[in-house]
Design an enzyme around this catalytic site. Structure first.
Site, PDB file in Angstrom:
ATOM      1  N   SER A  15       0.824  -1.206   0.000  1.00  0.00           N
ATOM      2  CA  SER A  15       0.000   0.000   0.000  1.00  0.00           C
ATOM      3  C   SER A  15       0.859   1.257   0.000  1.00  0.00           C
ATOM      4  CB  SER A  15      -0.863  -0.004   1.263  1.00  0.00           C
ATOM      5  OG  SER A  15      -1.413   1.265   1.489  1.00  0.00           O
ATOM      6  N   TYR A  47      -2.001  -0.349  10.015  1.00  0.00           N
ATOM      7  CA  TYR A  47      -2.215  -0.871   8.660  1.00  0.00           C
ATOM      8  C   TYR A  47      -0.913  -0.771   7.849  1.00  0.00           C
ATOM      9  CZ  TYR A  47      -3.864  -1.005   3.813  1.00  0.00           C
ATOM     10  OH  TYR A  47      -4.029  -1.299   2.478  1.00  0.00           O
TER      11      TYR A  47
HETATM   12  N1  LIG Z   1      -8.400  -0.067  -2.556  1.00  0.00           N
HETATM   13  C1  LIG Z   1      -7.314   0.654  -2.271  1.00  0.00           C
HETATM   14  O1  LIG Z   1      -7.296   1.870  -2.424  1.00  0.00           O
HETATM   15  C2  LIG Z   1      -6.064  -0.017  -1.762  1.00  0.00           C
HETATM   16  C3  LIG Z   1      -4.925   0.798  -1.568  1.00  0.00           C
HETATM   17  C4  LIG Z   1      -3.771   0.192  -1.090  1.00  0.00           C
HETATM   18  C5  LIG Z   1      -3.712  -1.154  -0.853  1.00  0.00           C
HETATM   19  N2  LIG Z   1      -4.842  -1.919  -1.047  1.00  0.00           N
HETATM   20  C6  LIG Z   1      -4.745  -3.353  -0.764  1.00  0.00           C
HETATM   21  O2  LIG Z   1      -5.259  -4.072  -1.872  1.00  0.00           O
HETATM   22  C7  LIG Z   1      -5.888  -5.266  -1.431  1.00  0.00           C
HETATM   23  C8  LIG Z   1      -7.309  -5.332  -1.926  1.00  0.00           C
HETATM   24  O3  LIG Z   1      -8.001  -4.181  -1.479  1.00  0.00           O
HETATM   25  P1  LIG Z   1      -9.533  -3.889  -1.794  1.00  0.00           P
HETATM   26  O4  LIG Z   1      -9.672  -2.423  -1.909  1.00  0.00           O
HETATM   27  O5  LIG Z   1      -9.995  -4.771  -2.886  1.00  0.00           O
HETATM   28  O6  LIG Z   1     -10.176  -4.322  -0.392  1.00  0.00           O
HETATM   29  P2  LIG Z   1     -11.465  -5.228  -0.074  1.00  0.00           P
HETATM   30  O7  LIG Z   1     -11.665  -5.110   1.390  1.00  0.00           O
HETATM   31  O8  LIG Z   1     -12.582  -4.841  -0.979  1.00  0.00           O
HETATM   32  O9  LIG Z   1     -10.972  -6.679  -0.459  1.00  0.00           O
HETATM   33  C9  LIG Z   1     -10.293  -7.537   0.419  1.00  0.00           C
HETATM   34  C10 LIG Z   1     -11.072  -8.839   0.454  1.00  0.00           C
HETATM   35  O10 LIG Z   1     -10.344  -9.750   1.258  1.00  0.00           O
HETATM   36  C11 LIG Z   1     -11.242 -10.454   2.089  1.00  0.00           C
HETATM   37  N3  LIG Z   1     -10.497 -10.838   3.289  1.00  0.00           N
HETATM   38  C12 LIG Z   1     -10.041 -10.041   4.279  1.00  0.00           C
HETATM   39  N4  LIG Z   1      -9.406 -10.754   5.209  1.00  0.00           N
HETATM   40  C13 LIG Z   1      -9.444 -12.047   4.794  1.00  0.00           C
HETATM   41  C14 LIG Z   1      -8.954 -13.249   5.326  1.00  0.00           C
HETATM   42  N5  LIG Z   1      -8.299 -13.279   6.487  1.00  0.00           N
HETATM   43  N6  LIG Z   1      -9.168 -14.393   4.630  1.00  0.00           N
HETATM   44  C15 LIG Z   1      -9.846 -14.388   3.462  1.00  0.00           C
HETATM   45  N7  LIG Z   1     -10.350 -13.268   2.916  1.00  0.00           N
HETATM   46  C16 LIG Z   1     -10.138 -12.104   3.566  1.00  0.00           C
HETATM   47  C17 LIG Z   1     -12.379  -9.492   2.382  1.00  0.00           C
HETATM   48  O11 LIG Z   1     -13.590 -10.159   2.689  1.00  0.00           O
HETATM   49  C18 LIG Z   1     -12.472  -8.697   1.080  1.00  0.00           C
HETATM   50  O12 LIG Z   1     -13.453  -9.215   0.217  1.00  0.00           O
HETATM   51  C19 LIG Z   1      -5.771  -5.254   0.098  1.00  0.00           C
HETATM   52  O13 LIG Z   1      -4.637  -5.993   0.448  1.00  0.00           O
HETATM   53  C20 LIG Z   1      -5.568  -3.798   0.423  1.00  0.00           C
HETATM   54  O14 LIG Z   1      -4.878  -3.636   1.647  1.00  0.00           O
HETATM   55  C21 LIG Z   1      -6.003  -1.381  -1.509  1.00  0.00           C
END
Ligand SMILES: NC(=O)c1ccc[n+]([C@@H]2O[C@H](COP(=O)([O-])OP(=O)(O)OC[C@H]3O[C@@H](n4cnc5c(N)ncnc54)[C@H](O)[C@@H]3O)[C@@H](O)[C@H]2O)c1
Length: 354
Positions: free
Chosen positions: A143, A168
């Site tokens: 991130s 985080y």
């Molecule tokens: N969206 C953003 O702006 C952003 C920015 C930086 C980093 N990220 C990273 O990208 C990745 C995806 O983000 P996103 O925006 O799609 O988030 P999101 O929350 O929509 O997707 C994450 C998914 O993982 C599942 N999950 C969480 N913990 C779990 C576990 N222990 N076992 C199984 N499933 C689990 C959740 O149910 C969810 O559906 C994450 O790692 C997030 O930290 C996202």
């Protein structure tokens, strides 16, 4: 760099019902076609579960997509899933996201982002047992929050990022360190991606553009942090999935070091628009697009619904991605404009909620 033809590959995507995960699965089938994707998600209720269910319903209609409900923090579950499906490419997107929630719910971050990711690394390591070909590439989400309050902009992957300002961010930086150790010890090709504020249709309701829209629709006030004196590098979801696809195809080289041992086949890249937008300009475009899509009426009194408030703990005033490495290694730079992206979001919001 090594090249992987994704055709007919078995690809494991964790967090598959999540915002980025579900879009990646769709993009894989739309672009490559003949792939076998296995999706893992624990379908937790961090935000409106209907969004996860809707995304999952859409990708579950694809015949060669297999969904396994489970928690990556459960080692036996991860081991069994790897043994059953023998993934060749692993994309770890499952995590507890969000900066503010990590203040009230730290356990969720340790469980999913540290224990969960460790289990994925262990499963990758053991995928080579008994001479098996195993995992060819591990791609995982880091991130932009790892940059903390980095003074130097744009943020480069060469910058020192040892000063996280949220739990985080600390877990995401730790993931990069764990991946480095595993790449070095077990020669696992791994690529970490530092995403910068990803947004778009069916995105995450905990993010500002979505939360602002919800509040304005309910007639509530929106809180503009740091009195609007913030800049964010917004990245449209299609740019992120395109970047992911390109990154999945190219593995960091396996080379032997001077000590005769393998150098870690390990890389980290930024994925961002490299064009930070001022928070107040972003709100202005959002307002216009919400009116255009018919989410809010043309005479909505936006000014009466804005509270300018101080900075929140864990927040950072600016995010700005240096994407030169992404451009030189993958010939790709995210480029969707904020107006185009917010237009798509507003149109989706109208169709989904109204
Ligand atoms: N969206 C953003 O702006 C952003 C920015 C930086 C980093 N990220 C990273 O990208 C990745 C995806 O983000 P996103 O925006 O799609 O988030 P999101 O929350 O929509 O997707 C994450 C998914 O993982 C599942 N999950 C969480 N913990 C779990 C576990 N222990 N076992 C199984 N499933 C689990 C959740 O149910 C969810 O559906 C994450 O790692 C997030 O930290 C996202």
């Amino acid at each position: 760099m090594g090249y992987i033809d994704l055709k007919n590959r078995r690809i494991l995507v964790t967090g598959a019902a999540g915002f980025i995960g579900a879009n990646l699965v769709k993009h894989l089938y739309a672009d490559i076609g003949d792939v076998i994707v296995i999706g893992i998600d624990n379908m937790n209720d961090y935000y409106d579960i209907r969004l996860k269910e809707t995304r999952l319903e859409e990708i579950s209609a694809i015949s060669s997509f297999a969904f396994v409900k489970g928690n990556i923090a459960d080692k036996a579950f991860v081991t069994e899933t790897f043994e059953k499906y023998k993934p060749q490419i692993v994309v770890n997107l499952a995590a507890q996201a969000g900066v503010r929630y990590s203040i009230t719910n730290p356990d969720a971050y340790i469980e999913s982002n540290l224990i969960g990711f460790y289990n994925i690394l262990e499963a990758c390591r053991h995928s080579y047992d008994n001479g098996a070909a195993g995992v060819e590439h591990l791609v995982y989400a880091s991130s932009s929050s790892v940059y903390g309050v980095n003074k130097k902009v744009p943020y480069s992957t060469d910058d020192k990022v040892d000063n996280p300002v949220s739990l985080y961010a600390a877990t995401k930086k730790s993931d990069e360190l764990l991946a480095h150790a595993y790449s070095k010890l077990y020669n696992i090709p791994s690529t970490g991606l530092r995403f910068f504020t990803v947004y778009g249709p069916a995105g995450r309701p905990d993010m500002a553009y979505f939360g602002f829209t919800d509040k304005l629709c309910k007639g509530e006030n929106i809180q503009i942090f740091n009195y609007g004196n913030c800049k964010r590098d917004f990245t449209y979801i299609d740019d992120v999935t395109e970047g992911l696809l390109r990154v999945m195809r190219k593995t960091p080289d396996k080379v032997t070091g001077e000590d005769g041992l393998p150098l870690p086949p390990y890389k980290v890249y930024n994925i961002g628009n490299s064009n930070p937008e001022n928070l107040l300009d972003f709100i202005d475009i959002l307002q216009q697009e919400l009116i255009r899509a018919g989410v809010l009426p043309g005479d909505y009194d936006f000014e009466a619904h804005k509270d300018l408030v101080p900075m929140q703990p864990g927040d950072v005033p600016v995010t700005y991605a240096d994407t030169s490495a992404l451009e030189s290694d993958f010939g790709f730079k995210p480029c969707t404009s904020l107006r185009t992206g917010l237009r798509k979001f507003a149109e989706w919001y109208k169709a989904f909620y109204m």
